[in-house]
Scaffold this active site. Structure first.
Site, PDB file in Angstrom:
ATOM      1  N   ASP A 306       0.862  -1.170   0.000  1.00  0.00           N
ATOM      2  CA  ASP A 306       0.000   0.000   0.000  1.00  0.00           C
ATOM      3  C   ASP A 306       0.912   1.238   0.000  1.00  0.00           C
ATOM      4  OD1 ASP A 306      -2.120   1.742   0.005  1.00  0.00           O
ATOM      5  OD2 ASP A 306      -3.239   0.702   1.565  1.00  0.00           O
TER       6      ASP A 306
HETATM    7  C1  NOJ Z   1      -4.049   3.979   0.030  1.00  0.00           C
HETATM    8  C2  NOJ Z   1      -5.212   3.047   0.119  1.00  0.00           C
HETATM    9  O1  NOJ Z   1      -5.171   2.335   1.339  1.00  0.00           O
HETATM   10  C3  NOJ Z   1      -5.275   2.037  -1.022  1.00  0.00           C
HETATM   11  O2  NOJ Z   1      -6.498   1.356  -0.949  1.00  0.00           O
HETATM   12  C4  NOJ Z   1      -5.107   2.722  -2.345  1.00  0.00           C
HETATM   13  O3  NOJ Z   1      -5.194   1.776  -3.384  1.00  0.00           O
HETATM   14  C5  NOJ Z   1      -3.774   3.429  -2.346  1.00  0.00           C
HETATM   15  N1  NOJ Z   1      -3.775   4.436  -1.313  1.00  0.00           N
HETATM   16  C6  NOJ Z   1      -3.431   4.055  -3.693  1.00  0.00           C
HETATM   17  O4  NOJ Z   1      -4.186   5.178  -3.949  1.00  0.00           O
END
Ligand code: NOJ
Length: 765
Positions: A306
């Site tokens: 993430d």
């Molecule tokens: C953080 C989020 O937790 C995740 O779900 C997302 O895909 C990413 N950011 C990228 O934007």
């Protein structure tokens, strides 16, 4: 104890899918097989790896925000951003493998040209984005759509989203989110399928198949990502990013199965979660990312962290510094580092010093390149970068129609005293009151950053269009979502007094759920509750339209209104979809994917909790020394699986093909369902089980099957469910899936707390 064969969550999924989809022609072609597969690395991939420098390898393992085309809205923290020139320079130098959250073919063409024509090895870029529930055309939030209990619908909306998003140059979506949300205080439940494992598995598979379509190399295929691995939906106290302390049994039984289901449907990417589990952050968790994922499940796709989750190992207190974080992440099994830049910065040194074996880096690169190959990018790097497709496939009338249909099919009718609904389209003065009455800022939902707001249909527009005489509709805002407005209450009360019926649109703004939007109280903001109380004094029949990204606690005039509809965030066509249900063009048939508790303090509240040694008797909640709250019974106001419609249904004639199920045999559970109402309707018939005595205490009920049945008034049909041992398994000693002989209860039910009850015995092997 009898030990079953290694339990494969999907064996269960497959049986169920056939039942769920009986007659679901749309799914039939896509249901089996799935599109995702990666063969052993090709000679092209191997020869590239042989020629790559260490910097180029680290580059392929790095994903950055695409600031050539910065996304509208605040998707992620602004860290380590690169401007257009830096991105193009890094791409030419082979230092970037994936760009994310930039959309539009023009920028894609620029970046892909830099990669393919100007970098030393010409390796194409992957373009990824958070396409969660639609792109320009927005569909209901996944939680709302899951209320449809209709995987065919989820597949269709995911397919439409893929067609639209890929036409803007995208190859990859960071969806579906398959986290099982066990606490409604957590804001990200909005992005998933609710509290139940089985519904989560079914929806995960439908969405993967929808995004990816039958052929991963097709220009309109969008690679899917199961996220967030793992147990993100179990953060303590529902506080986003918080720690997770979880038994291995619950991890494997509740939180992992939807991931496994997604992979079995062909999903080839997984995102490591922000949270730790039992003290080990997911992004440095070798047991999860390598032992389970690759060892037990044979997953062939890629693991992406993430956003800066590798770097956050330092804040977790698990890595000493950034370099250590990069080492821990790659050794645990994270192939691609998102946004932190740690892999580019530190992998070359870590390999040179022997702290990370080159073979580990090569394996990660092999997986990334094989994925690019599986998507057809080496042969057609400019696939999905076609201005004509972009123009033709964005916000088409068909997509808007699907958004409207999906919206209406996601609305749950919670209450309809005296059949107040459907409302007539003529002859009644309607006062539409509340902060969402005339509002397009809160229809798309918390994760729809690319959604085209100009397409949005608000409630006022939808209702007006449906009325024979639009002049019969008056609008009063009453208050803002969280603040009073001068004179607002008085105007609202006056509008209510002058009307025959009040439609009260209240709930959460879209910023109150989603990432980082945890709440301690899950009721309505106080100003809106006050609005509801004042409007109720007008004494008019009232329909409450709830807007929300989670289960809500309902009180006072809201709870006591004659009719209540749970309408989530329905997307672009909100106003039309709500009007379709309100005036009876569509008979609501959705069911709750989350329990609505009486009080916030009951959270975490799930229908499938375990029993205790002192269960409170249903009939008498006053007994002392029982598992009960002082202020409320420990049950839901509206349980999981609950929902009404304009027809009514009766279940009868429960029958089991045997009451003694042999170890390797099947049990057929049948019942009759009749439409006892006056209009056509669809019912979701649900099958639950309970294992009466086991070597682990078991949930009081578990959903194992469901089927949607469409019936005309007076029509009666038999539904048949198949169960075998795989549906009766749980995680026992040594973290193994087992089934144990003994007695089981089974219910064919309308929701998680009612139903026709039978029982059977599973006989030993
Ligand atoms: C953080 C989020 O937790 C995740 O779900 C997302 O895909 C990413 N950011 C990228 O934007």
């Amino acid at each position: 104890m009898a030990v079953g064969k290694g339990r494969n969550g999907i064996a269960l999924g497959k049986v169920a899918r056939r039942e769920v989809l009986a007659g679901g022609a749309v799914l039939a072609g896509l249901a089996l097989g799935g599109s995702g597969s990666v063969r052993a690395a090709s000679s092209r991939v191997e020869s590239l790896i042989a020629r790559m420098t260490m910097d180029e390898k680290a580059g392929q393992l790095s994903c950055y925000s695409d600031m050539i085309r910065p996304p509208v809205g605040d998707i992620n923290p602004l860290v380590n951003q690169r401007n257009t020139q830096q991105i193009l320079a890094d791409t030419r130098a082979g230092r970037i493998g994936v760009l994310m959250n930039g959309v539009g073919v023009e920028g894609a063409l620029l970046a892909q040209t830099a990669a393919v024509e100007h970098s030393r090895l010409g390796i194409p870029l992957l373009f990824a984005a958070d396409v969660i529930h639609g792109f320009k055309t927005v569909f209901p939030i996944p939680l709302g759509e899951s209320a449809s209990f209709d995987p065919t619908l989820a597949l269709r909306t995911a397919r439409a989203a893929a067609i639209e998003a890929s036409s803007q140059g995208l190859h990859w979506t960071f969806a579906p989110m398959v986290d099982v949300a066990r606490d409604q205080r957590w804001g990200r439940g909005a992005e998933g399928s609710g509290e139940d494992v089985f519904l989560g598995e079914v929806m995960a598979q439908a969405r993967v198949r929808g995004f990816q379509g039958p052929d991963l190399t097709a220009p309109d295929s969008l690679l899917s990502t199961a996220k967030h691995f793992a147990a993100y939906g179990a953060v303590a106290a529902g506080l986003d990013y918080n720690t997770v302390d979880l038994s291995e049994e619950t991890l494997r039984e509740v939180h992992l199965p939807p991931f496994k289901a997604a992979f079995d449907a062909g999903c080839l990417a997984v995102m490591s979660a922000f949270n730790d589990i039992n003290g080990v952050p997911s992004t440095a968790n070798k047991q999860l990312l390598t032992d389970i994922l690759r060892g037990e499940w044979n997953f062939k796709g890629v693991v992406i962290s993430d956003y800066t989750a590798d770097q956050e190992l330092v804040a977790h207190g698990f890595a000493a510094d950034d370099r250590d974080a990069a080492r821990l992440a790659i050794l645990a099994g994270v192939d691609i580092s998102m946004q932190s830049g740690l892999y580019s910065r530190y992998l070359p040194g870590l390999v040179a010093q022997g702290l990370v074996p080159m073979s580990v880096v090569d394996n990660a690169v092999r997986r990334v390149l094989s994925l690019k190959e599986a998507l057809g990018l080496f042969d057609r790097p400019f696939r999905s970068i076609d201005p004509k497709a972009q123009a033709a496939n964005t916000a088409t009338p068909a997509m808007r129609a699907l958004s409207r249909e999906a919206g209406a099919r996601s609305i749950v009718l919670l209450k309809n005293d005296g059949d107040l609904l459907p409302l007539p389209t003529r002859g009644k003065k309607i006062a539409l009151i509340g902060p969402f009455a005339q509002d397009v800022d809160n229809i798309l939902g918390p994760w729809a950053f690319f959604g085209d707001k100009s397409l949005g249909v608000d409630l006022a527009t939808g209702l007006r269009e449906a009325l024979a005489d639009p002049n019969l509709l008056t609008i009063a805002k009453g208050c803002d979502v969280e603040n009073v407005i001068p004179g607002g209450y008085d105007q609202a009360v006056a509008a209510a007094r002058a009307a025959d019926v009040v439609v009260l649109a209240v709930g959460e703004s879209q910023n109150m759920s989603g990432e980082a939007q945890s709440r301690t109280e899950i009721g309505l903001p106080r100003v809106q509750q006050q609005l509801a109380e004042l409007v109720a004094q007008a004494g008019k029949p009232t329909v409450v339209l709830l807007r929300h990204g989670r289960a809500l606690v309902l009180e006072g005039a809201v709870k006591n209104a004659r009719a209540i509809l749970a309408t989530w965030f329905l997307g672009s066509e909100t106003g039309h979809a709500v009007a379709d249900v309100l005036f009876g063009k569509v008979n609501p048939s959705a069911r709750l994917p989350v329990s609505f508790p009486h009080e916030s303090g009951q959270e975490p509240f799930v229908y499938n909790h375990r029993t205790t040694g002192r269960p409170a008797p249903q009939a008498d909640d006053s007994q002392e020394y029982k598992a009960r709250w002082r202020t409320t019974r420990n049950e839901a106001l509206y349980p999981f699986g609950f929902g009404l419609g304009y027809a009514s249904f009766a279940l009868s004639d429960l029958s089991l093909s045997t009451t003694r199920l042999a170890w390797n045999d099947r049990l057929y559970v049948t019942a009759k369902v009749a439409n006892t109402g006056k209009v056509d309707g669809e019912h979701v018939v649900q099958l639950y089980i309970r294992d009466r005595v086991a070597s682990r205490t078991r949930p009081i009920r578990e959903l194992k099957r469901f089927v949607r049945v469409a019936l005309k008034p007076g029509e009666k049909r038999e539904v048949r469910f198949t169960l075998d041992r795989s549906a009766l398994m749980f995680v026992g000693d040594n973290d193994r899936w087992i089934a144990e002989p003994g007695m089981f209860d089974v219910w064919v039910a309308n929701n998680a707390v009612d139903g026709l009850q039978g029982s059977f015995e599973l006989l030993g092997a």
